[in-house]
Design an enzyme around this catalytic site. Sequence first.
Site, PDB file in Angstrom:
ATOM      1  N   HIS A   1       0.842  -1.190   0.000  1.00 22.30           N
ATOM      2  CA  HIS A   1       0.000   0.000   0.000  1.00 22.30           C
ATOM      3  C   HIS A   1       0.876   1.237   0.000  1.00 22.30           C
ATOM      4  O   HIS A   1       1.976   1.228   0.549  1.00 22.30           O
ATOM      5  CB  HIS A   1      -0.934   0.031   1.206  1.00 22.30           C
ATOM      6  CG  HIS A   1      -2.072   0.991   1.031  1.00 22.30           C
ATOM      7  ND1 HIS A   1      -3.242   0.642   0.386  1.00 22.30           N
ATOM      8  CD2 HIS A   1      -2.218   2.283   1.396  1.00 22.30           C
ATOM      9  CE1 HIS A   1      -4.058   1.674   0.371  1.00 22.30           C
ATOM     10  NE2 HIS A   1      -3.455   2.694   0.974  1.00 22.30           N
TER      11      HIS A   1
ATOM     12  N   ASP B   1     -13.643   2.715   7.328  1.00 23.42           N
ATOM     13  CA  ASP B   1     -12.602   3.405   6.577  1.00 23.42           C
ATOM     14  C   ASP B   1     -13.139   3.934   5.256  1.00 23.42           C
ATOM     15  O   ASP B   1     -12.740   5.008   4.811  1.00 23.42           O
ATOM     16  CB  ASP B   1     -11.414   2.478   6.324  1.00 23.42           C
ATOM     17  CG  ASP B   1     -10.306   3.185   5.567  1.00 23.42           C
ATOM     18  OD1 ASP B   1      -9.808   4.206   6.080  1.00 23.42           O
ATOM     19  OD2 ASP B   1      -9.955   2.738   4.468  1.00 23.42           O
TER      20      ASP B   1
ATOM     21  N   ARG C   1     -12.547  12.513   4.400  1.00 23.85           N
ATOM     22  CA  ARG C   1     -11.265  13.223   4.502  1.00 23.85           C
ATOM     23  C   ARG C   1     -10.951  13.962   3.209  1.00 23.85           C
ATOM     24  O   ARG C   1     -10.393  15.059   3.227  1.00 23.85           O
ATOM     25  CB  ARG C   1     -10.141  12.234   4.802  1.00 23.85           C
ATOM     26  CG  ARG C   1     -10.112  11.724   6.237  1.00 23.85           C
ATOM     27  CD  ARG C   1      -9.213  10.506   6.364  1.00 23.85           C
ATOM     28  NE  ARG C   1      -7.870  10.773   5.885  1.00 23.85           N
ATOM     29  CZ  ARG C   1      -7.080   9.839   5.330  1.00 23.85           C
ATOM     30  NH1 ARG C   1      -7.504   8.603   5.174  1.00 23.85           N
ATOM     31  NH2 ARG C   1      -5.874  10.165   4.930  1.00 23.85           N
TER      32      ARG C   1
ATOM     33  N   SER D   1      -6.074   4.452   8.345  1.00 25.88           N
ATOM     34  CA  SER D   1      -6.720   4.052   7.097  1.00 25.88           C
ATOM     35  C   SER D   1      -5.941   2.944   6.405  1.00 25.88           C
ATOM     36  O   SER D   1      -6.505   1.919   6.009  1.00 25.88           O
ATOM     37  CB  SER D   1      -6.839   5.272   6.166  1.00 25.88           C
ATOM     38  OG  SER D   1      -7.363   4.886   4.918  1.00 25.88           O
TER      39      SER D   1
ATOM     40  N   LYS E   1      -7.061  -1.261   6.466  1.00 25.93           N
ATOM     41  CA  LYS E   1      -7.396  -1.945   5.211  1.00 25.93           C
ATOM     42  C   LYS E   1      -6.598  -3.226   5.057  1.00 25.93           C
ATOM     43  O   LYS E   1      -7.095  -4.233   4.555  1.00 25.93           O
ATOM     44  CB  LYS E   1      -7.111  -1.021   4.014  1.00 25.93           C
ATOM     45  CG  LYS E   1      -8.252  -0.111   3.636  1.00 25.93           C
ATOM     46  CD  LYS E   1      -8.064   0.480   2.252  1.00 25.93           C
ATOM     47  CE  LYS E   1      -7.052   1.594   2.234  1.00 25.93           C
ATOM     48  NZ  LYS E   1      -7.591   2.882   2.680  1.00 25.93           N
TER      49      LYS E   1
END
Length: 449
Positions: A88, A167, A174, A189, A193
């Site tokens: 990520h 999330d 956001r 976040s 995930k």
Amino acid sequence: MAFRIPDLIIKKRNGHELTKEEIEYFIKSVCESNNNSVIQESQLGAMLMAIFFKGLNFNESYYITDSMMKSGARFSFKKHRNLVVDKHSTGGVGDKISLPLAPALAACGLKIPMISGRGLGFTGGTLDKLESIPGFKVSCSKEKIEGLIDEVGCCIVGQTLELNPADRILYATRDITGTVDCIPLIAGSIVSKKAIEDLDALVLDVKVGRAAFMNKLEQAELLADYMIQISRKLGLKAGVFLTRHDNPLGFAIGNQIEIIETVECLHGNISSDLEELVTSYGGYLLQRVDRCETMKEGAQIVLEKLKNGEALVKFRQMLIGQGVSREIADQLCKRNYEAVFAKNAVYVSTIRAQLSGNVKSIHALELGLLCSKLGAGRSKAGDDIFYEVGMKLIKQVGDKVEKNEPWIEVYHNSEHFDSQFAHKIMNSIEIVDYAVTSESSIIKIIDYA
């Protein structure tokens, strides 16, 4: 015990620490919509702004991550033990690394259940890029994802009502409340995930520079520390790569144009900056699950999968598995782009160099913001995205360029491009009269061990 959302907002606004129970109540309220504890949109925005200004300490950040992780369904990949990995990123301009990396790792025999996100601020979203492919579905049930992991080895999906719904809601909010670049919220976040994926190894890419949410190395190191500590407490083995991000990644900025660059990568035509990051992340993950001795050896394995067509095969299988017709998938993988992308930008504007020399830098943030304003991004949740809008870099850092030579092409639909955008794009390149050598994108690796 029941709490009042206004009281929690005031408590955080005044700089006080929220308890585990208060944070659990807040996240539960975010997810619920049919009872008296539901949070109003204005209250959610107010809480995010309070967190943005007053922060969350490590315990609060862990509690919010844990609550988000538990807000929906979670995976169990016991039958694929020591094979399940993911990556990520904090996001960047031209960042399409996940798109070739996931199928390349699947071609290595690994399993990649990648839960990704949409565009935030000036960055493009992996899901938005994939949805530019006709028929591609990012919304998949838990059972569908498990089937794709069994049959294909990889998938790239978004949060659904059953997968980390907290999330999904916070992420979208956001983006439209100016609270994107908040370290505890970014950490929560990303890790939440990934924590639901039952992973054996994880790479977290934290970008640093003028085109990153983390402009300074100290900020990036703080975010890395948050994510490493939270991951450890959740039992997740994660390593963080701190990477430079001043210039765009690759040659494409946009949605459908980044899919085109991805397919080129999967044919072995990959820019040096993308190659370094895709193969390094892949090499790290292969080493972590004992598929090779060193990260360097693993990187070479990943590069081979990109060049020999095996990663492309997995990409095609993923496309079909996620709703793309065989005809479209075949045309895309054969690089018949006009047959796939029916809608083209109305205009193609070419920007030329104002002097001769060598390209020292290209201002990725400026280009990302302009590309978004031209329609490739969104200013609020639910905005339409024009997939055909984008930019193609003809020159990259280190290249020689002659005066009046084209260095970027802009695909857009704006009748006012020349008066509103051209000059800013023209000034986003820095050309010098001495040789420029590009440096490694990787600043440091922070391991979980």
